[in-house]
Design a protein around this motif. Structure first.
Motif, PDB file in Angstrom:
ATOM      1  N   THR A  10     -11.895   1.000  -4.177  1.00 24.54           N
ATOM      2  CA  THR A  10     -11.808   0.237  -2.929  1.00 24.54           C
ATOM      3  C   THR A  10     -12.906  -0.811  -2.945  1.00 24.54           C
ATOM      4  O   THR A  10     -13.869  -0.713  -3.721  1.00 24.54           O
ATOM      5  N   TYR A  45     -14.268   8.645   2.672  1.00 26.60           N
ATOM      6  CA  TYR A  45     -13.400   9.366   1.723  1.00 26.60           C
ATOM      7  C   TYR A  45     -14.158  10.517   1.063  1.00 26.60           C
ATOM      8  O   TYR A  45     -13.643  11.639   0.956  1.00 26.60           O
ATOM      9  N   GLU A  66      -8.219   8.911   7.781  1.00 27.14           N
ATOM     10  CA  GLU A  66      -7.568   7.878   8.591  1.00 27.14           C
ATOM     11  C   GLU A  66      -8.552   6.760   8.945  1.00 27.14           C
ATOM     12  O   GLU A  66      -8.187   5.579   8.963  1.00 27.14           O
ATOM     13  N   ILE A  78      -8.879   4.575   5.860  1.00 30.57           N
ATOM     14  CA  ILE A  78      -7.709   3.711   5.669  1.00 30.57           C
ATOM     15  C   ILE A  78      -7.710   2.567   6.671  1.00 30.57           C
ATOM     16  O   ILE A  78      -7.262   1.451   6.361  1.00 30.57           O
ATOM     17  N   GLU A  79      -8.227   2.791   7.874  1.00 27.43           N
ATOM     18  CA  GLU A  79      -8.341   1.697   8.842  1.00 27.43           C
ATOM     19  C   GLU A  79      -9.249   0.599   8.297  1.00 27.43           C
ATOM     20  O   GLU A  79      -9.010  -0.589   8.518  1.00 27.43           O
ATOM     21  N   THR A  88      -6.788  -0.696   4.120  1.00 29.23           N
ATOM     22  CA  THR A  88      -5.417  -0.181   4.078  1.00 29.23           C
ATOM     23  C   THR A  88      -4.879  -0.075   2.656  1.00 29.23           C
ATOM     24  O   THR A  88      -3.856   0.576   2.442  1.00 29.23           O
ATOM     25  N   SER A  89      -5.548  -0.684   1.680  1.00 29.95           N
ATOM     26  CA  SER A  89      -5.089  -0.622   0.288  1.00 29.95           C
ATOM     27  C   SER A  89      -5.830   0.441  -0.522  1.00 29.95           C
ATOM     28  O   SER A  89      -5.733   0.464  -1.746  1.00 29.95           O
ATOM     29  N   ALA A 116      -7.455   7.282  -0.797  1.00 32.04           N
ATOM     30  CA  ALA A 116      -7.519   7.806   0.576  1.00 32.04           C
ATOM     31  C   ALA A 116      -6.122   8.155   1.080  1.00 32.04           C
ATOM     32  O   ALA A 116      -5.925   9.187   1.731  1.00 32.04           O
ATOM     33  N   HIS A 117      -5.145   7.313   0.797  1.00 35.16           N
ATOM     34  CA  HIS A 117      -3.761   7.631   1.174  1.00 35.16           C
ATOM     35  C   HIS A 117      -3.302   8.924   0.492  1.00 35.16           C
ATOM     36  O   HIS A 117      -2.653   9.776   1.111  1.00 35.16           O
ATOM     37  N   ALA A 148       2.229   9.018   3.649  1.00 38.30           N
ATOM     38  CA  ALA A 148       0.955   8.736   2.975  1.00 38.30           C
ATOM     39  C   ALA A 148       1.118   8.790   1.460  1.00 38.30           C
ATOM     40  O   ALA A 148       0.590   7.940   0.729  1.00 38.30           O
ATOM     41  N   ARG A 152       3.103   5.749   0.243  1.00 38.13           N
ATOM     42  CA  ARG A 152       2.283   4.534   0.248  1.00 38.13           C
ATOM     43  C   ARG A 152       1.375   4.496  -0.975  1.00 38.13           C
ATOM     44  O   ARG A 152       1.195   3.451  -1.606  1.00 38.13           O
TER      45      ARG A 152
END
Length: 860
Positions: free
Chosen positions: A462, A471, A496, A499-500, A503-504, A508-509, A537, A540
Motif C-alpha cells: 500500500t 492492517y 475497514e 480500506i477507507e 481502497t486499493s 486488507a481486503h 471482500a 475485490r
C-alpha cells in the motif's frame, strides 16, 4: 554417462504425460514396478540434472526423509535391487559404494529426447515429443523433497515446451503462413487456456487465415473458461478485440494489449514487446498450464493479464536452500509487538516467493509467546541457514519515528555469520526497509534471482502507512484465537478503517474476507450478510491482484468455511500455494479440506508439512491434533495439542482438543479439567457448550453447570439460539421440565427465523431438530435432523457430516428411538469422527441409551 541415443535400448520410459514403462525384462514384474517409490526413483535417475551418477545420501533424503538412516539406506538398497532384477542388471550402474546412475545406452526416455531435440534446434520434433506434464498424476507419499523437485521440473519442461511452440508460431507469422501460425497458437492455447495474450494472438492468426468466426468463438470460450475457473471477469482486451473483429472489415487487425500497466502489474508489457520480453524472462503472460489438484505449474492472473511467477530454479547448478526465520525480537515498547510480528511475517512471505528458497518460519499462525521455544529455536527450524533480527522502533508520531533492524544470517553447519549489517530508516521508509531486509538474504547466499522474483521481493502492499499500521494491528487479532468474538470484531473494524484510507489495499481486503468468514464460522454472526461481506471482500482482492496469493487464500476461506465448496476452495488454495509453496497458512487449510473430504492421511501429510514449514505455528499443531483425534490416536492428539499450547497458551480450541483426547483415552475427567481454562466470558461459554466440543462441559459438570445456571442472555452473546439450547439441556439434566420447555421453545423461535434466511444451513437444521425433540415434536425433530444429514452428508464432508449425524442420533435418543440412535452411532464409531466409546459412556446426552444392551456392547 552422458545421455546419448541408445543403440539398443532395453527399457523405454515415457514420462511426459501419462507414465508408461516398456522393458524387455520380466513383464510380470512391471505392475509392481510402475507405482510408488520404485518408479519415482527410476524416473528421477533418468530425468534429474545434471544427468549421471547420484549420491545415495541425496536419494535417501529425497525419498525417505522421515526414516532413520539405517532403515532408509536399507529401503534404497531394496529398491535398487528390485529395479535391477526387473529391468536388467546392466541398466542401473554403480560407481563406488556411494553413487548410483543409469546406463543411458540401455534406456530410452522421452524427456531426454525432448530436451535433446530443443538443443539441436529441432523445435517441431520437441513439440511432438511433449505429451503433457512430467509424470502427470504421480504422487509419492512421505517424500516432500521429491515432490518439490518434481513440481519444479514439471514447470521447467512445460516452460520449454511453451517457448518452443511460441517460437514456431512467431516464425510462421514472419514467413507469411497465417494457417501455420494459427495451428501453433491453438496448440499453445490448449497448453495455457487462460492467457489473454495467447488468446489474442490466436484470434489474430485465425482472422488472418480467413476464419474470423473461429476467432470470435475462441474469445467467447476463453472468457467462459476464465469466469468458470477463476470467477473473475476476463481481460477486457480480449473482449474488446472480439468486438473489433465483429465490426472491422479488415482481416489484419493489430493484436491489442490485454491490460493497461499499473503499479502492481510489474510484468505487464505491450503485446508488441512480447518477443523482446521473452528473451529477458519478463513475459506478461503466464506460460504454464494449470494443474490445480497436483499443485503443479499454476497459472496466475494479474490486473486483467497473467503474470509470470516462474517456479523453475534460477540456474541448473542450484538446489533448494532452506532458511529458517525466527520471530524477530522487539527492542522497542511492548505495544510494538504487533508491528514486529508483522515485519517478520512480511519477510517470510517475500522470501517464500523465491523458488530456490525453502523458507521455514512464522507467518499468520506465528509465535504467540516469545519464550515458547527458548533455547530450541535452531533445532525447531532444522534449516541450513537461520535469519534472526532485533527491531527497535523509536516512540513518537509517524513522521518522527525511526526504525533500526539488526539482522543476523547464520550458516548453521559452522555458525558462520554471512550477513549482519544494520538497516536504519524513518517510519516513512518502512516498505523499502522490508524489501531490503528480504532482498539481502538471497544476495548474502549468492542466489541468482529471476526478474519476477526481484519484483516480488520489492512489492509494496500500500502507499498509505497509516492503513498499513491498522492492517498490522488487525493481523494481531487474526493471529490469535478466531473463536474470540471480540477479537474478530476488532479485526474487522481495523481492516475497514485501513480500506477507507486506501481502497486499493489488496491484503486488507483479503484479510477482511477471512475475518468475516471467521465471524460466520464461529457463530458470531451467522447471517447471509456476513457471508456476502466475506465474498465481496475476497472478490475485490482477487480482481485487484489476481496474482497475489493472499487474494486466493481469502477466496479459498470463503468457499471452504462459508459455502463448504471444497473443490473451489482447493483450487484457490493451490493457486496461493503456487507462489507460497511452503507457507503454513496455505498448507494447513489444504489439510483441513482433505480431512473433510475423508482423506485423513493426506490431511495429516499437509498438516505435518505445515508444521515443518513453521514449527511455531500453533494453529498447525492444533489442526494436526484434530486429525489425530479423528483417527483415534489419542496419544498423538494430546501431544500435538500440548505442542500448540506451548506456542500459544491462549489458543482455546487446542485446549478443547487436548481435553477430549484425554477423556477419550480413558484418562478421566479430572485430567481433562487440568488442561482447560474457565471461559473468558458469556459468549465463550455458550460457544463451548453449544458447539463441537459441547461434550466437555457436559461431562465435567460441576463448575460448568454452575456457570451455565448463572448465565443470562446479554448483548455479549451473539449466538442466542445456542444460549437457549444449552440452558434447555441443563434444565433437562436437572429435571426441570417447565424451564427446559420454555428454553427449547425460545430456541425454536430463533432458529426458525434464522432458517428462513439460511434454509440450507445444516448446523441450524440440526439445532432446530434438537429444539423440536425437546418440545416432544417427534416428527418435526426427525425431519430436521434428517435434513441436516442430507445437507451435509458424510460422504461429502467427514467432519460436519459426522456432526450432523451425531445430532440426528441425539434426536433419536431424545424421542425414544434407541435402535435408530445406536445405528447412527455405530456408523460414526466405525469411521473417523470425534466420537469414542468413552465419550458415549460419560456424556449425559446418551443417558437414555445406557440401559440398552446393544449400546453397552457398542461402547465396550
Amino acid at each position: 554417462m552422458n545421455p546419448t541415443a541408445p543403440s539398443d535400448p532395453t527399457v523405454t520410459l515415457r514420462t511426459l504425460g501419462s507414465l508408461d514403462l516398456s522393458t524387455a525384462a520380466a513383464e510380470a514384474s512391471r505392475s509392481e514396478l510402475a507405482h510408488g517409490k520404485r518408479i519415482a526413483l527410476l524416473c528421477y535417475l533418468a530425468v534429474a540434472r545434471p544427468r549421471g551418477f547420484h549420491r545415495r545420501d541425496t536419494l535417501v533424503g529425497l525419498f525417505w526423509p522421515e526414516v532413520d538412516q539405517s532403515h532408509a539406506r536399507a529401503a534404497l538398497r531394496q529398491t535398487v535391487h528390485f529395479l535391477r532384477q526387473t529391468l536388467g542388471r546392466d541398466v542401473l550402474l554403480g560407481r563406488g559404494p556411494q553413487d548410483i546412475g543409469l546406463d543411458f545406452s540401455r534406456i530410452k526416455c522421452d524427456a531426454i529426447e525432448f530436451e535433446e531435440a530443443l538443443e539441436r534446434g529441432d523445435q517441431e520434433q520437441a513439440v511432438g515429443l511433449y505429451g503433457g506434464a512430467l509424470l502427470h498424476g504421480l504422487y509419492v507419499s512421505d517424500a516432500p523433497e521429491f515432490e518439490k523437485w518434481l513440481n519444479a521440473e514439471r514447470d521447467r519442461l512445460a516452460q520449454r515446451y511453451a517457448d518452443a511452440v511460441r517460437s514456431l508460431a512467431m516464425a510462421a507469422t514472419e514467413r507469411g503462413d497465417p494457417a501455420g501460425s494459427a495451428r501453433w497458437w491453438k496448440l499453445l492455447a490448449v497448453h495455457d487456456p487462460y492467457s489473454p495474450e495467447i488468446a489474442c494472438q490466436l484470434m489474430a492468426a485465425l482472422d488472418a487465415a480467413g476464419d474470423r468466426a473461429a476467432a470470435i468463438e475462441h474469445a467467447q470460450a476463453h472468457a467462459e473458461a476464465v469466469r468458470n475457473d477463476f470467477e473473475i471477469e476476463p481481460d477486457a482486451g480480449v473482449l474488446e478485440f472480439a468486438d473489433r473483429l465483429k465490426a472491422e472489415p479488415s482481416h489484419r487487425l493489430v493484436v491489442p494489449p490485454t491490460a493497461p500497466p499499473s503499479r502492481h502489474d510489474v510484468a505487464s508489457r505491450e503485446t508488441s514487446a512480447a518477443a523482446e520480453a521473452a528473451k529477458t524472462g519478463l513475459q506478461r503472460h503466464a506460460r504454464r498450464p494449470l494443474y490445480v489438484l497436483g499443485a503443479i505449474a499454476l497459472l496466475l492472473v494479474v490486473t486483467g493479464t497473467y503474470v509470470v511467477l516462474s517456479r523453475q530454479a534460477a540456474t541448473d547448478s542450484w538446489s533448494r536452500v532452506s532458511v529458517g526465520v525466527l520471530p524477530f525480537e522487539n527492542l522497542g515498547p511492548a505495544d510494538d509487538e504487533y508491528f514486529v510480528a508483522g515485519l517478520t511475517e512480511d519477510v517470510v512471505h517475500r522470501l517464500a516467493g523465491v523458488q530456490i528458497l525453502s523458507v521455514i518460519g512464522p507467518n499468520d499462525g506465528g509465535l504467540d509467546t516469545p519464550g515458547a521455544f527458548a533455547g530450541q529455536e535452531d533445532a525447531a527450524l532444522a534449516a541450513q541457514f537461520t535469519l534472526r533480527a532485533t527491531v527497535e522502533r523509536t516512540p513518537g508520531d509517524e513522521s518522527g519515528a525511526t526504525i533500526r533492524v539488526l539482522p543476523s544470517l547464520v550458516r548453521n553447519a559452522d555458525g558462520a555469520v554471512l550477513w549482519n549489517e544494520p538497516i536504519d530508516g524513518d517510519a516513512s521508509d518502512l516498505f523499502e526497509l522490508q524489501a531490503t531486509l528480504a532482498g539481502e538474504v538471497p544476495r548474502a547466499l549468492g542466489i541468482p534471482l529471476l526478474s519476477t522474483e526481484r519484483d516480488w521481493l520489492r512489492d509494496q502492499p500500500t502507499e498509505n502507512l497509516q492503513a498499513y499500521d491498522l492492517y498490522l494491528r488487525a493481523n494481531q487479532y487474526l493471529r490469535g484465537d478466531t473463536s474470540n468474538a471480540g477479537d474478530m470484531s476488532r479485526a474487522v473494524d481495523l481492516l475497514e478503517q485501513a480500506i477507507e484510507l486506501d481502497t486499493s489495499f489488496v491484503q486488507a481486503h483479503a484479510k477482511l474476507a477471512i475475518a468475516h468468514t471467521s465471524m460466520f464460522l464461529w457463530n458470531h454472526d451467522r447471517s447471509p450478510g456476513r457471508l456476502i461481506a466475506a465474498r465481496d471482500a475476497a472478490n475485490r482482492a482477487v480482481r485487484m491482484r489476481p496474482d497475489a496469493p493472499m487474494s486466493h487464500l481469502a477466496l479459498g476461506w470463503y468457499y471452504y468455511l462459508g459455502l463448504n465448496n471444497y473443490e473451489r476452495a482447493l483450487r484457490h488454495f493451490e493457486l496461493a500455494r503456487a507462489v507460497w509453496p511452503g507457507v503454513s497458512d496455505v498448507l494447513v487449510q489444504l489439510g483441513a479440506i482433505r480431512r473433510r473430504q475423508g482423506d485423513l492421511e493426506q490431511a495429516l501429510r499437509n498438516q505435518l508439512e505445515a508444521l515443518s514449514a513453521n514449527p511455531f505455528c500453533a494453529t498447525c499443531a492444533a489442526e494436526t491434533a484434530v486429525t489425530y483425534l479423528m483417527l483415534r490416536d489419542y496419544v498423538a492428539a494430546e501431544r500435538e495439542a500440548t505442542r500448540a499450547l506451548g506456542i500459544a497458551p491462549g489458543l482455546t480450541y487446542a485446549r478443547h482438543v487436548g481435553a477430549l483426547a484425554r477423556i477419550s483415552a480413558g484418562r478421566g475427567a479430572e485430567m481433562a479439567r487440568q488442561l482447560l481454562l474457565p471461559p473468558a466470558g458469556p459468549q465463550e461459554l455458550v460457544q463451548l457448550a453449544a458447539g463441537r466440543w459441547g461434550a466437555i462441559p457436559r461431562i465435567l459438570g460441576g463448575d460448568y453447570d454452575e456457570m451455565l445456571s448463572r448465565l443470562a442472555l446479554s448483548s455479549d452473546i451473539s449466538d442466542t439460539a445456542g444460549f437457549y439450547l444449552v440452558k434447555a439441556e441443563l434444565a433437562d439434566r436437572r429435571d426441570q421440565p417447565s424451564a427446559a420447555g420454555a428454553y427449547y421453545d425460545s430456541a425454536r423461535v430463533r432458529l426458525e427465523s434464522q432458517i428462513e434466511r439460511l434454509p440450507d444451513d445444516a448446523l441450524l437444521r440440526g439445532r432446530l431438530g434438537l429444539a423440536y425433540a425437546g418440545l416432544g415434536r417427534r416428527d418435526d425433530a426427525v425431519r430436521e435432523g434428517l435434513e441436516a444429514t442430507r445437507l451435509r452428508p458424510m460422504v461429502e464432508d467427514v467432519v460436519d457430516g459426522a456432526v450432523a449425524s451425531e445430532v440426528l442420533a441425539r434426536i433419536y435418543a431424545m424421542v425414544g428411538e434407541a435402535d435408530a440412535a445406536i445405528g447412527r452411532l455405530e456408523v460414526l464409531l466405525s469411521g473417523p469422527s470425534l466420537l469414542s466409546g468413552e465419550l458415549l459412556l460419560l456424556d449425559p446426552v446418551w443417558a437414555p441409551l445406557a440401559g440398552n444392551q446393544r449400546f453397552q456392547d457398542m461402547v465396550r
